[in-house]
Design a protein around this motif. Structure first.
Motif, PDB file in Angstrom:
ATOM      1  N   CYS A   1      -4.963 -14.759  -1.164  1.00  0.00           N
ATOM      2  CA  CYS A   1      -5.160 -15.085   0.246  1.00  0.00           C
ATOM      3  C   CYS A   1      -6.466 -15.868   0.379  1.00  0.00           C
TER       4      CYS A   1
ATOM      5  N   PRO B   1      -9.999 -13.345  -0.814  1.00  0.00           N
ATOM      6  CA  PRO B   1      -9.580 -12.270  -1.723  1.00  0.00           C
ATOM      7  C   PRO B   1     -10.715 -11.282  -1.951  1.00  0.00           C
TER       8      PRO B   1
ATOM      9  N   CYS C   1      -5.768  -6.470  -3.813  1.00  0.00           N
ATOM     10  CA  CYS C   1      -6.650  -7.156  -2.878  1.00  0.00           C
ATOM     11  C   CYS C   1      -6.765  -6.285  -1.630  1.00  0.00           C
TER      12      CYS C   1
ATOM     13  N   ASN D   1      -7.901  -7.222   1.121  1.00  0.00           N
ATOM     14  CA  ASN D   1      -7.694  -8.044   2.316  1.00  0.00           C
ATOM     15  C   ASN D   1      -6.208  -8.201   2.636  1.00  0.00           C
ATOM     16  N   CYS D   2      -5.418  -8.639   1.628  1.00  0.00           N
ATOM     17  CA  CYS D   2      -3.999  -8.868   1.898  1.00  0.00           C
ATOM     18  C   CYS D   2      -3.110  -7.805   1.263  1.00  0.00           C
TER      19      CYS D   2
HETATM   20 ZN   LIG Z   1      -5.685 -11.207  -0.981  1.00  0.00          ZN
END
Ligand SMILES: [Zn+2]
Length: 203
Positions: free
Chosen positions: A136, A139, A150, A152-153
Motif C-alpha cells: 500500500c 506500508p 502490514c 496499515n493495509c
Molecule cells: Zn500495506
C-alpha cells in the motif's frame, strides 16, 4: 546400600547442567534498557534495522549457550574422576545431551529459533515495502505471532512465526523463563493460538 543419595546427586547435577547453558537466553536482553526500541511483549514489533539486529543478537546468545555448556561438562568430568561420581555424571550427561542436540542442526536437524535466514527474510520484507510492488502507499510491516503483516493495509507479507525476541515477557520472569526453557525460544504457536486469532480478527 542406599540409592537415595546418589540419585539425589545425579538429579541435582542434571538440573544444574540443564539450566546453566540456557541462562544467557533467559537473562541477557530481558532488562528494560535493552528493549526501549520495541513495544512490550507480546505486542507486534514493527520491522526495523534494530529488530534485524536483535535477531542476530539472539542467534549469537543462542550459540553462546553451547560454549557455556562446556563448563558443566568439564566440571562433570572432574567430579566423576575426583569428586562425587553421581553428581558429576548428572552434570556430564545433561550438558553432553544439550551440546549434541544443538549440533543436530548441522546434520539436518531442526534449525535454531534465530538464524541468519530469519534476519534475511526480515530484510527482504523491508526492502519490498520500498519497491514499486509494495502492499500500500504507507506500508508498516510488523512481526505478529504467526506472520509478518502490514499494520496499515493488513496484507500478509511473510509467513514467519515470531520466535522469542528477548523482550521482558508479559508472563513474568518465572513463568516466562519456564516457558523459554520448554520452548527454547521457538515460536509458541499452539499456546498463543488464541491471541493470534484475536489479532487476525482485527483485520
Ligand atoms: Zn500495506
Amino acid at each position: 546400600m542406599s540409592l537415595f543419595g546418589p540419585v539425589m546427586y545425579f538429579t541435582l547435577g542434571f538440573i544444574i547442567a540443564f539450566l546453566f547453558p540456557r541462562l544467557p537466553i533467559i537473562l541477557i536482553t530481558r532488562g528494560r534498557g535493552f528493549n526501549t526500541a520495541f513495544p512490550e511483549h507480546p505486542e507486534p514489533i514493527p520491522l526495523s534495522p534494530k529488530l534485524t539486529q536483535r535477531v542476530l543478537h539472539m542467534r549469537m546468545i543462542y550459540w553462546m549457550g553451547f560454549v557455556v555448556a562446556t563448563i558443566p561438562l568439564m566440571f562433570g568430568l572432574a567430579s566423576i574422576k575426583w569428586g562425587n561420581t553421581a553428581f558429576g555424571f548428572g552434570l556430564w550427561l545433561s550438558s553432553g545431551w544439550f551440546m549434541l542436540s544443538r549440533l543436530q542442526t548441522f546434520v539436518g536437524g531442526p534449525d535454531p529459533p534465530w538464524t541468519l535466514e530469519t534476519a534475511q527474510r526480515l530484510q527482504i520484507v523491508m526492502d519490498k515495502t520500498k519497491a514499486d510492488s509494495r502492499c500500500c502507499n504507507y506500508p508498516k510491516p510488523e512481526w505478529r505471532i504467526l506472520t509478518i503483516s502490514c499494520s496499515n493495509c493488513g496484507k500478509l507479507l511473510d509467513e514467519l512465526p515470531r520466535p522469542d525476541l528477548g523482550r521482558k515477557r508479559m508472563d513474568g520472569v518465572f513463568a516466562g523463563g519456564f516457558r523459554l526453557l520448554l520452548t527454547d525460544g521457538h515460536p509458541t504457536i499452539i499456546e498463543d493460538d488464541e491471541s493470534s486469532y484475536f489479532q487476525d480478527s482485527e483485520e
